[in-house]
Enzyme design. Structure first.
Site, PDB file in Angstrom:
ATOM      1  N   ASP A 127      16.055  26.962 -11.975  1.00  0.00           N
ATOM      2  CA  ASP A 127      15.945  27.700 -10.906  1.00  0.00           C
ATOM      3  C   ASP A 127      17.209  28.420 -10.368  1.00  0.00           C
ATOM      4  O   ASP A 127      18.113  27.792 -10.320  1.00  0.00           O
ATOM      5  CB  ASP A 127      14.771  27.225  -9.821  1.00  0.00           C
ATOM      6  CG  ASP A 127      14.466  28.266  -8.879  1.00  0.00           C
ATOM      7  OD1 ASP A 127      14.305  29.382  -9.273  1.00  0.00           O
ATOM      8  OD2 ASP A 127      13.744  28.079  -7.912  1.00  0.00           O
TER       9      ASP A 127
ATOM     10  N   LEU B 244      16.976  14.891 -30.745  1.00  0.00           N
ATOM     11  CA  LEU B 244      16.570  15.420 -29.381  1.00  0.00           C
ATOM     12  C   LEU B 244      15.444  16.219 -29.755  1.00  0.00           C
ATOM     13  O   LEU B 244      15.535  17.084 -30.655  1.00  0.00           O
ATOM     14  CB  LEU B 244      17.618  16.162 -28.489  1.00  0.00           C
ATOM     15  CG  LEU B 244      16.968  16.821 -27.592  1.00  0.00           C
ATOM     16  CD1 LEU B 244      16.994  15.780 -26.387  1.00  0.00           C
ATOM     17  CD2 LEU B 244      18.034  17.756 -26.730  1.00  0.00           C
TER      18      LEU B 244
ATOM     19  N   HIS C  30      19.495  35.609 -15.794  1.00  0.00           N
ATOM     20  CA  HIS C  30      18.762  34.699 -16.792  1.00  0.00           C
ATOM     21  C   HIS C  30      19.529  34.641 -18.090  1.00  0.00           C
ATOM     22  O   HIS C  30      19.154  33.800 -18.823  1.00  0.00           O
ATOM     23  CB  HIS C  30      17.481  35.784 -17.194  1.00  0.00           C
ATOM     24  CG  HIS C  30      16.364  35.919 -15.922  1.00  0.00           C
ATOM     25  ND1 HIS C  30      16.083  34.603 -15.205  1.00  0.00           N
ATOM     26  CD2 HIS C  30      15.845  36.690 -15.566  1.00  0.00           C
ATOM     27  CE1 HIS C  30      15.403  35.086 -14.156  1.00  0.00           C
ATOM     28  NE2 HIS C  30      14.928  36.373 -14.499  1.00  0.00           N
TER      29      HIS C  30
HETATM   30  C1  FPP Z   1      13.884  30.694 -12.476  1.00  0.00           C
HETATM   31  O1  FPP Z   1      14.895  31.616 -11.734  1.00  0.00           O
HETATM   32  C2  FPP Z   1      14.293  31.231 -13.788  1.00  0.00           C
HETATM   33  C3  FPP Z   1      13.195  31.820 -14.674  1.00  0.00           C
HETATM   34  C4  FPP Z   1      11.817  32.036 -14.297  1.00  0.00           C
HETATM   35  C5  FPP Z   1      13.448  31.822 -16.051  1.00  0.00           C
HETATM   36  C6  FPP Z   1      14.315  30.936 -16.730  1.00  0.00           C
HETATM   37  C7  FPP Z   1      14.839  31.265 -17.913  1.00  0.00           C
HETATM   38  C8  FPP Z   1      16.055  30.790 -18.403  1.00  0.00           C
HETATM   39  C9  FPP Z   1      16.808  29.604 -17.535  1.00  0.00           C
HETATM   40  C10 FPP Z   1      16.874  31.599 -19.323  1.00  0.00           C
HETATM   41  C11 FPP Z   1      16.866  30.662 -20.781  1.00  0.00           C
HETATM   42  C12 FPP Z   1      15.493  30.673 -21.407  1.00  0.00           C
HETATM   43  C13 FPP Z   1      15.458  30.401 -22.809  1.00  0.00           C
HETATM   44  C14 FPP Z   1      14.131  30.495 -23.354  1.00  0.00           C
HETATM   45  C15 FPP Z   1      16.470  29.975 -23.649  1.00  0.00           C
HETATM   46  P1  FPP Z   1      14.486  32.754 -10.870  1.00  0.00           P
HETATM   47  O2  FPP Z   1      14.527  34.104 -11.590  1.00  0.00           O
HETATM   48  O3  FPP Z   1      13.177  32.565  -9.894  1.00  0.00           O
HETATM   49  O4  FPP Z   1      15.866  32.799  -9.519  1.00  0.00           O
HETATM   50  P2  FPP Z   1      15.491  32.967  -8.229  1.00  0.00           P
HETATM   51  O5  FPP Z   1      14.805  31.947  -7.386  1.00  0.00           O
HETATM   52  O6  FPP Z   1      17.223  32.709  -7.559  1.00  0.00           O
HETATM   53  O7  FPP Z   1      15.114  34.539  -8.238  1.00  0.00           O
END
Ligand code: FPP
Length: 254
Positions: free
Chosen positions: A34, A145, A51
């Site tokens: 997150d 893994l 992301h």
């Molecule tokens: C939450 O942060 C994150 C996500 C919903 C997407 C997670 C994806 C990645 C970490 C990229 C890597 C993915 C792959 C498949 C390799 P948020 O956008 O909710 O952050 P915020 O709470 O600060 O808005």
């Protein structure tokens, strides 16, 4: 603290030493990644830049987990609820598994990583599904893994599906009512025979499970950090594991 070099299981290549104790490494670590959006906002960048950066953290943490012999690393990459985001962000998130796997598949194969997924794959665009299927196919014989991506995943959705399948099997006399116990329910989940997570990490200072592994997390240790996912690194990962090693797990006993 014992300070010993770790060896990759297949290649026997000496990796960077770690100061972690070698005993009691969690078998299964699950991570709620997150804070990508906030990371980008702090830099005046669009959310998708967070992301994208988060993807490089995934690479780092996969290596860190492999190095200390974690058996399963489950990453919450896209939830059932994430469809509510703006269309452009959803489209970008859908492209990430393909980008990650296309870029890093040779490295994952080299490092003996086995790619798996949990979630409703049928609900994903075909290019995302194909990328994931290809990676699973090419890594299916690896025994290092398990890198388990939770994609289009929701804990309640998973339970609804499990109940529907169980009821169908009861109707078709493939399952008896008195066979339904905890281990039977576990087998009907996406995680099937996979061991439950021992440790769940959430970055970015939020303290909730957000519909992640609801059944499986019953006895998981939870670990939170204020650090945003793109800034999360090997040291913090090892700190989470080290804290886990100092917890007393009682499973309801004394
Ligand atoms: C939450 O942060 C994150 C996500 C919903 C997407 C997670 C994806 C990645 C970490 C990229 C890597 C993915 C792959 C498949 C390799 P948020 O956008 O909710 O952050 P915020 O709470 O600060 O808005």
């Amino acid at each position: 603290m014992i300070k010993l070099p770790f060896f990759n299981r297949k290649r026997r290549i000496e990796l960077q030493p770690t100061t972690l104790q070698l005993e009691n490494i969690p078998n299964h670590i699950a991570i709620i990644m997150d804070g990508n959006g906030r990371w980008a906002k702090k830099r005046g960048l669009p959310r998708i830049a967070g992301h994208k950066e988060g993807m490089t953290t995934v690479r780092r943490i996969v290596k860190a987990a492999n190095r200390i012999n974690v058996k399963v690393l489950t990453l919450y990459a896209f939830s059932k609820e994430n469809w509510k985001r703006p269309q452009a962000e959803v489209e970008f998130l859908m492209k990430l598994p393909k980008e990650f796997l296309t870029t890093y598949l040779p490295e994952l194969i080299e490092e003996n990583v086995k790619v798996q997924t949990i979630g409703d794959l049928e609900g994903l665009p075909s290019f995302t599904r194909e990328a994931v299927r290809e990676a699973m196919e090419q890594t299916k014989h690896n025994d290092g893994l398990i890198l388990n991506f939770a994609l289009n995943y929701g804990g309640r959705y998973e339970l609804v599906n499990a109940v529907q399948s169980m009821m169908q099997d009861v109707q078709e006399k493939k399952l008896q009512l008195d066979e339904v116990d905890e281990s039977c329910i576990s087998r009907y989940l996406y995680t099937e025979e996979m061991a439950d997570p021992d440790l769940i990490i959430r970055t970015s200072g939020e303290h909730r499970l957000s519909n992640f592994l609801l059944w499986q997390s019953a006895y998981a240790e939870l670990w939170f950090t204020e650090v945003l996912w793109p800034d999360f690194d090997e040291l913090l990962f090892e700190q989470a594991v080290s804290d886990f090693q100092n917890r007393k797990r009682r499973y309801g006993g004394i």
